[in-house]
Scaffold this motif. Structure first.
Motif, PDB file in Angstrom:
ATOM      1  N   PRO A  29     -13.466 -30.303  -7.611  1.00 55.22           N
ATOM      2  CA  PRO A  29     -13.431 -30.197  -6.145  1.00 55.22           C
ATOM      3  C   PRO A  29     -12.360 -29.251  -5.630  1.00 55.22           C
ATOM      4  O   PRO A  29     -12.541 -28.615  -4.584  1.00 55.22           O
ATOM      5  CB  PRO A  29     -13.176 -31.637  -5.689  1.00 55.22           C
ATOM      6  N   GLN A  30     -11.258 -29.120  -6.362  1.00 55.41           N
ATOM      7  CA  GLN A  30     -10.208 -28.201  -5.916  1.00 55.41           C
ATOM      8  C   GLN A  30     -10.645 -26.744  -6.065  1.00 55.41           C
ATOM      9  O   GLN A  30     -10.340 -25.899  -5.205  1.00 55.41           O
ATOM     10  CB  GLN A  30      -8.914 -28.460  -6.687  1.00 55.41           C
ATOM     11  N   ASP A  82     -13.225 -25.991  -3.344  1.00 55.76           N
ATOM     12  CA  ASP A  82     -12.574 -25.749  -2.057  1.00 55.76           C
ATOM     13  C   ASP A  82     -11.875 -24.389  -1.996  1.00 55.76           C
ATOM     14  O   ASP A  82     -11.638 -23.857  -0.909  1.00 55.76           O
ATOM     15  CB  ASP A  82     -11.537 -26.841  -1.763  1.00 55.76           C
ATOM     16  N   ALA A  83     -11.533 -23.840  -3.168  1.00 56.66           N
ATOM     17  CA  ALA A  83     -10.710 -22.631  -3.209  1.00 56.66           C
ATOM     18  C   ALA A  83     -11.523 -21.339  -3.257  1.00 56.66           C
ATOM     19  O   ALA A  83     -10.987 -20.266  -2.951  1.00 56.66           O
ATOM     20  CB  ALA A  83      -9.766 -22.681  -4.411  1.00 56.66           C
ATOM     21  N   ARG A 137     -15.527 -19.156  -2.809  1.00 52.88           N
ATOM     22  CA  ARG A 137     -16.798 -19.121  -2.089  1.00 52.88           C
ATOM     23  C   ARG A 137     -18.003 -19.110  -3.022  1.00 52.88           C
ATOM     24  O   ARG A 137     -19.096 -19.500  -2.636  1.00 52.88           O
ATOM     25  CB  ARG A 137     -16.852 -17.888  -1.184  1.00 52.88           C
ATOM     26  N   GLY A 151     -19.055 -31.341  -5.760  1.00 52.14           N
ATOM     27  CA  GLY A 151     -19.263 -30.028  -5.157  1.00 52.14           C
ATOM     28  C   GLY A 151     -19.766 -28.961  -6.088  1.00 52.14           C
ATOM     29  O   GLY A 151     -19.957 -27.808  -5.682  1.00 52.14           O
TER      30      GLY A 151
END
Length: 365
Positions: free
Chosen positions: A204-205, A208-209, A211, A233
């Protein structure tokens, strides 16, 4: 329906399942089986000569028109360090003597070559749909040649910083490799493996970081892991150890038996086999020399001095000195043909997703 189809659309595959490119353990037979089943079959090329690559690719292209992935290492060739190599041989000398070998005899050269122009020539000739790298990316001129073929470019990240760097260099997707994963860590911006994150924290990190779509890897061996990856994700999963149980896997009977006996706490990250940290099943050499040894020469040189010891032990039926690569979820492995395993993983994961939707009051898939 799959909750995220970005990888399927990007690679042109039916299932968001990528068979990990495990050097030495995967050949054309498994690649064809996985791709024909709707996943992405991956040919590991790091231990193949250009002639061997050509032969394998010829077989693959004859037997499937589905998308495939070619995987390459892109490590920096090590600098010779005679003192360190001598110290490493001295550390292993007792094993040589025990097995009746001459500890001073010449040893074979390590057979892992970074991506180069000759390999790139074959990429340009065969035009695989996906090209993936481990240990970062090759030099810009080679990367541009790969991109010009139309291949989608992928690489492994073990940290958020690595993922951001890969995206900045033009990767189309990123493999988030949790520390549970078997085989070599893809680490390339640092050397400290003690701080490496697990899949649950890392995916998930990275999602989030960046695209670009993210592929989860590490500790995923069944439908539950696949569904969990999507919940974090990820747009797809890369599965390795589970495919080592397939009859198509090119693993020794010693390795196969060790996989069947493996428990959740039987693996460790070690550098004693190649000089780079990789996860495998604990055996004698790991216990007595490692798991992490400062004496081990840089990748891939450490494997040279160990090779004759390993060969002699294996000839006697022992895996005491063999790299028994495996991830932490080996105990979840099933002995199925690679095509059947791929389809089963996909259908089981969709069934779990449907049940979850149904229990939330949403329409079933």
């Amino acid at each position: 329906m799959w909750p995220d189809r970005r990888i399927q659309n990007l690679f042109g595959i039916e299932l968001p399942i990528i068979q990990a490119p495990m050097a030495g353990s995967v050949g054309s037979e498994m690649v064809v089986a996985v791709s024909e089943a709707g996943g992405l079959g991956s040919l590991p090329c790091a231990m193949l000569s250009p002639e061997q690559m050509r032969n394998e690719l010829g077989i693959i292209r004859q037997r499937t028109s589905r998308p495939i992935n070619l995987n390459f290492f892109c490590h920096q060739p090590p600098q010779a360090d005679p003192a360190r190599e001598t110290a490493w041989r001295q550390r292993l000398e007792g094993f040589s003597v025990e097995l009746g070998l001459d500890p001073k005899a010449p040893v074979p050269a390590a057979a892992r070559v970074p991506f180069d122009s000759a390999m790139c020539d074959l990429v340009e000739e065969f035009k695989p749909e996906v090209v993936s790298f481990h240990f970062g990316l090759p030099e810009r001129s080679l990367l541009e040649r790969v991109g010009a073929t139309g291949a989608k470019i992928v690489s492994s990240a073990t940290t958020v910083d690595e993922a951001r760097w890969l995206e900045s260099q033009g990767c189309d997707a990123i493999i988030a490799q949790g520390c549970e994963a078997g085989g070599h860590r893809g680490i390339f911006l640092g050397r400290d493996i003690s701080t490496q994150a697990g899949t649950m924290a890392l995916v998930p990190q990275i999602v989030d970081a960046v695209r670009v779509p993210v592929i989860a890897a590490g500790g995923i061996a069944d439908a539950r892991g696949i569904v969990a990856a999507f919940a974090l994700g990820a747009s797809a999963v890369q599965i390795g150890t589970a495919y080592l149980f397939c009859p198509e896997a090119k693993v020794s009977s010693i390795h196969r038996d060790a996989l069947k006996r493996a428990k959740d706490n039987d693996t460790v990250l070690t550098n004693v086999f190649t000089g780079r940290p990789a996860r495998g099943i604990v055996n004698r050499v790991v216990r007595e020399v490692g798991p992490m040894s400062d004496l081990a020469p840089d990748f891939p040189l450490a494997s040279a001095a160990l090779a004759p010891i390993r060969s002699k032990a294996e000839a006697g039926g022992s895996g005491d000195f063999s790299p028994l690569w495996a991830g932490q979820a080996a105990a979840l492995g099933r002995e199925l043909p690679a095509d059947e395993l791929t389809r089963q993983l996909g259908s089981d994961a969709l069934a779990v997703i449907a049940r979850l939707h149904s229990s939330d009051g949403a329409p079933s898939a």
